[in-house]
Design a protein around this motif. Structure first.
Motif, PDB file in Angstrom:
ATOM      1  N   GLU A   1      -1.077   6.705  -8.948  1.00 52.48           N
ATOM      2  CA  GLU A   1      -1.731   5.505  -9.471  1.00 52.48           C
ATOM      3  C   GLU A   1      -0.696   4.576 -10.107  1.00 52.48           C
ATOM      4  O   GLU A   1      -0.756   3.352  -9.956  1.00 52.48           O
ATOM      5  CB  GLU A   1      -2.786   5.893 -10.517  1.00 52.48           C
ATOM      6  CG  GLU A   1      -3.804   6.913 -10.048  1.00 52.48           C
ATOM      7  CD  GLU A   1      -4.816   6.293  -9.103  1.00 52.48           C
ATOM      8  OE1 GLU A   1      -4.850   5.067  -8.978  1.00 52.48           O
ATOM      9  OE2 GLU A   1      -5.572   7.057  -8.474  1.00 52.48           O
ATOM     10  N   ILE A   2       0.257   5.150 -10.835  1.00 53.84           N
ATOM     11  CA  ILE A   2       1.317   4.345 -11.442  1.00 53.84           C
ATOM     12  C   ILE A   2       2.140   3.647 -10.362  1.00 53.84           C
ATOM     13  O   ILE A   2       2.507   2.474 -10.479  1.00 53.84           O
ATOM     14  CB  ILE A   2       2.230   5.218 -12.321  1.00 53.84           C
ATOM     15  CG1 ILE A   2       1.424   5.881 -13.448  1.00 53.84           C
ATOM     16  CG2 ILE A   2       3.369   4.397 -12.898  1.00 53.84           C
ATOM     17  CD1 ILE A   2       0.830   4.921 -14.440  1.00 53.84           C
ATOM     18  N   SER A   3       2.414   4.349  -9.283  1.00 51.15           N
ATOM     19  CA  SER A   3       3.193   3.758  -8.176  1.00 51.15           C
ATOM     20  C   SER A   3       2.434   2.582  -7.560  1.00 51.15           C
ATOM     21  O   SER A   3       3.034   1.582  -7.145  1.00 51.15           O
ATOM     22  CB  SER A   3       3.484   4.812  -7.115  1.00 51.15           C
ATOM     23  OG  SER A   3       4.276   5.849  -7.646  1.00 51.15           O
ATOM     24  N   SER A   4       1.118   2.686  -7.476  1.00 51.09           N
ATOM     25  CA  SER A   4       0.313   1.576  -6.939  1.00 51.09           C
ATOM     26  C   SER A   4       0.478   0.329  -7.805  1.00 51.09           C
ATOM     27  O   SER A   4       0.574  -0.787  -7.303  1.00 51.09           O
ATOM     28  CB  SER A   4      -1.166   1.985  -6.868  1.00 51.09           C
ATOM     29  OG  SER A   4      -1.347   3.057  -5.972  1.00 51.09           O
ATOM     30  N   GLY A   5       0.494   0.535  -9.119  1.00 51.78           N
ATOM     31  CA  GLY A   5       0.709  -0.590 -10.013  1.00 51.78           C
ATOM     32  C   GLY A   5       2.119  -1.146  -9.914  1.00 51.78           C
ATOM     33  O   GLY A   5       2.330  -2.356 -10.000  1.00 51.78           O
ATOM     34  N   ASP A   6       3.097  -0.258  -9.690  1.00 48.68           N
ATOM     35  CA  ASP A   6       4.496  -0.703  -9.583  1.00 48.68           C
ATOM     36  C   ASP A   6       4.702  -1.628  -8.383  1.00 48.68           C
ATOM     37  O   ASP A   6       5.599  -2.474  -8.399  1.00 48.68           O
ATOM     38  CB  ASP A   6       5.412   0.511  -9.443  1.00 48.68           C
ATOM     39  CG  ASP A   6       5.525   1.280 -10.743  1.00 48.68           C
ATOM     40  OD1 ASP A   6       5.153   0.727 -11.791  1.00 48.68           O
ATOM     41  OD2 ASP A   6       5.964   2.443 -10.705  1.00 48.68           O
ATOM     42  N   GLN A   7       3.887  -1.472  -7.345  1.00 52.97           N
ATOM     43  CA  GLN A   7       4.056  -2.278  -6.149  1.00 52.97           C
ATOM     44  C   GLN A   7       3.739  -3.754  -6.366  1.00 52.97           C
ATOM     45  O   GLN A   7       4.086  -4.594  -5.529  1.00 52.97           O
ATOM     46  CB  GLN A   7       3.185  -1.722  -5.027  1.00 52.97           C
ATOM     47  CG  GLN A   7       3.605  -0.330  -4.562  1.00 52.97           C
ATOM     48  CD  GLN A   7       2.653   0.254  -3.527  1.00 52.97           C
ATOM     49  OE1 GLN A   7       1.702  -0.398  -3.113  1.00 52.97           O
ATOM     50  NE2 GLN A   7       2.897   1.497  -3.120  1.00 52.97           N
ATOM     51  N   LEU A   8       3.097  -4.065  -7.498  1.00 48.74           N
ATOM     52  CA  LEU A   8       2.792  -5.469  -7.799  1.00 48.74           C
ATOM     53  C   LEU A   8       4.009  -6.203  -8.348  1.00 48.74           C
ATOM     54  O   LEU A   8       3.985  -7.429  -8.466  1.00 48.74           O
ATOM     55  CB  LEU A   8       1.659  -5.566  -8.819  1.00 48.74           C
ATOM     56  CG  LEU A   8       0.295  -5.017  -8.387  1.00 48.74           C
ATOM     57  CD1 LEU A   8      -0.705  -5.181  -9.525  1.00 48.74           C
ATOM     58  CD2 LEU A   8      -0.194  -5.731  -7.141  1.00 48.74           C
TER      59      LEU A   8
END
Length: 340
Positions: A329-336
């Protein structure tokens, strides 16, 4: 059978599970706090960039006002109005610089090394929507009751307290133990040279407690009171967690709508600034109208940036309080984010 030993074993299992959930919760909490500190630093940097842009805009407007005054087409009031806005932008930039310094210090203390502005990745220009499985609070509530680490940890703490009650109460119970022993002995004295002895025994041992001076009853009452205390604390923890989950879910919905609304506001404010500048040249508007339009544009840009960060944090917070915030989930946010 030893009820005390069995209760002590079950108490240890509950304590181990409690520690596991505490560790899982602390890891998720650290990730969320780190993201909060990171976005705080980014927002402070955005404020500085917007303040710099304001200064540049007002400086250009001030030059235009002075030229117009020299040509007899402007007024002294126009110059003073723009100068006041320019000086205010300078003061705000100093304030935002202090906020950025504090945010970077907080972030540096969390990661264990000095973090500079140049290392921060910024949000993408075209903001992407993060996937949310469902917006139904009831679904997230059920997930939180099952998987929230704080609730789960407290559940194990309550179980451990219950085992303490059983252990204390077992002081009244008899214990039944099986025992077996085996012994070998060799003699080398002059009278008993080279003689060997073997002793084997086994049996059942029963211990029946009669009276312990009221100690068992007092310990049981104390353990039971502690269990009651933890039970009420657990109810309060559940209510607080679910309330925060609902608040973050509502914030996620509103932030998503605000991101779109402020994007429209930014586009409209840019067009308004252009229109105001043309109207001033045509004599239909005055300098104060241009300054007001510029202020609206920069306010809209600030509000859009704040809504974007609130959207991201609320998306993560919903998962945190539901107990499903994972490295993925953190990685998904990092992609922004993209390197500046």
């Amino acid at each position: 059978w030893d009820q005390v030993a069995w209760s002590r074993y079950r108490h240890g299992v509950a304590q181990s599970n409690y520690a596991d959930e505490q560790f899982r919760g602390e890891g998720a909490s650290l990730a969320l706090r780190l993201m909060e500190a990171y976005t705080e630093a980014l927002y402070a940097q955005d404020q500085i960039q917007l303040s710099t842009s304001e200064k540049r805009t007002y400086a250009e407007q001030l030059d235009l006002n002075r030229r117009m005054l020299e040509l007899g087409e402007g007024t002294r009031t126009d110059v003073l109005e723009t100068m006041a806005r320019y000086d205010l932008a300078i003061a705000q930039e100093i304030e935002y610089q202090d906020a950025l310094d504090a945010a970077l210090r907080r972030l540096s203390s969390m990661v264990g090394r000095t973090v500079t502005v140049s290392e921060l990745a910024v949000l993408e220009g075209a903001f992407r929507v993060l996937p949310m499985e469902t917006g139904d609070y009831a679904v997230w509530r059920d997930i939180a009751l099952r998987q929230n680490p704080e609730i789960a940890a407290h559940r194990y703490a309550l179980e451990a307290a219950h085992r303490e009650v059983q252990k204390a109460r077992a002081g009244h119970f008899p214990t039944v133990s099986l025992y077996a022993s085996s012994g070998r002995q060799e003699s080398s004295s002059e009278a008993t040279y080279d003689q060997r002895y073997s002793t084997d025994s086994f049996g059942i041992q029963v211990n029946v407690p009669l009276y312990a001076g009221g100690g068992v009853a007092a310990t049981t009452r104390q353990a039971h009171d502690n269990w009651e205390k933890l039970r009420y604390e657990g109810e309060s923890l559940e209510a607080e967690t679910l309330n925060e989950l609902r608040r973050q879910l509502n914030l996620f919905r509103s932030s998503r709508a605000k991101v779109d609304a402020y994007q429209f506001a930014v586009d409209s404010a840019r067009e308004l600034v252009t229109a105001m500048r043309k109207s001033v040249l045509g004599g239909e508007r005055v300098n104060a109208d241009v300054l007001q339009a510029e202020q609206q544009l920069h306010d809209a840009l600030r509000d859009r940036a704040e809504a974007r960060y609130a959207y991201l944090l609320s998306w993560l917070s919903v998962r945190f309080y539901a107990g499903v915030l994972t490295p993925g989930e953190i990685s998904s946010g990092d992609q922004l984010f993209t390197p500046e």
